[in-house]
Design a protein around this motif. Sequence first.
Motif, mmCIF file in Angstrom:
data_model
loop_
_atom_site.group_PDB
_atom_site.id
_atom_site.type_symbol
_atom_site.label_atom_id
_atom_site.label_comp_id
_atom_site.label_asym_id
_atom_site.label_seq_id
_atom_site.Cartn_x
_atom_site.Cartn_y
_atom_site.Cartn_z
ATOM 1 N N GLY A 135 -78.855 -52.264 35.478
ATOM 2 C CA GLY A 135 -79.713 -51.185 35.958
ATOM 3 C C GLY A 135 -80.166 -50.269 34.837
ATOM 4 O O GLY A 135 -79.828 -50.454 33.663
ATOM 5 N N ASN A 136 -80.947 -49.267 35.225
ATOM 6 C CA ASN A 136 -81.505 -48.334 34.241
ATOM 7 C C ASN A 136 -80.448 -47.460 33.584
ATOM 8 O O ASN A 136 -80.675 -46.918 32.515
ATOM 9 N N TRP A 137 -79.315 -47.283 34.248
ATOM 10 C CA TRP A 137 -78.255 -46.435 33.709
ATOM 11 C C TRP A 137 -77.190 -47.307 33.046
ATOM 12 O O TRP A 137 -76.011 -47.269 33.391
ATOM 13 N N SER A 138 -77.627 -48.099 32.062
ATOM 14 C CA SER A 138 -76.714 -49.002 31.366
ATOM 15 C C SER A 138 -77.145 -49.131 29.907
ATOM 16 O O SER A 138 -78.297 -48.887 29.559
ATOM 17 N N LEU A 139 -76.199 -49.535 29.088
ATOM 18 C CA LEU A 139 -76.537 -49.805 27.685
ATOM 19 C C LEU A 139 -77.443 -51.022 27.577
ATOM 20 O O LEU A 139 -78.282 -51.086 26.676
ATOM 21 N N ASP A 140 -77.291 -51.977 28.496
ATOM 22 C CA ASP A 140 -78.198 -53.133 28.497
ATOM 23 C C ASP A 140 -79.645 -52.656 28.576
ATOM 24 O O ASP A 140 -80.511 -53.122 27.827
ATOM 25 N N HIS A 141 -79.926 -51.755 29.483
ATOM 26 C CA HIS A 141 -81.284 -51.244 29.666
ATOM 27 C C HIS A 141 -81.733 -50.491 28.417
ATOM 28 O O HIS A 141 -82.855 -50.676 27.944
ATOM 29 N N LEU A 142 -80.845 -49.651 27.893
ATOM 30 C CA LEU A 142 -81.188 -48.868 26.698
ATOM 31 C C LEU A 142 -81.532 -49.788 25.534
ATOM 32 O O LEU A 142 -82.546 -49.594 24.863
#
Length: 154
Positions: A135-142
């Motif tokens: 999701g948007n609240w993850s390091l993956d997204h960042l």
Amino acid sequence: MKALLARIESLFQFIGGLLPESLLMLFARLAIAYTFFSSGRTKVTGLLDVTDTALYLFQEEYSVPLIPPDIAAYMAAYAEHFFPILLVLGLFTRFAALSLLIMTLVIQLFVYPDAWNVHMWWGIAMLYLLKHGGGNWSLDHLFSRHSRQEPAMR
């Protein structure tokens, strides 16, 4: 009747629209992380010293195939610490969810075959994360957002 059902459906769509999908992904990540991390903490003392009790359980109670019991105990203890940390951070979310899903399947099939009513909920959360990621609240997204940015002009 059709109009009533349409109004009820629109009400549910409105309520669902109030919950950001990233919040649901965060809750799924945290719920699974808590479950496995808590279990991992029962297998160790200190930072990651596997207890004699955990070793005993893997030797005498848990019927994990193909892996020697002492190695299985260490693998389980370390996995139950490492993958939940990844989930909390939202880092390599799909990999962590898949790893814990495989672990859940092993537990379901060989250790606690009657616990399907618990394991199915874990599996649903992990399948959701496998499909949608952190999701948007993850390091993956960042990190994915950062890697998609155009390189600076020279």
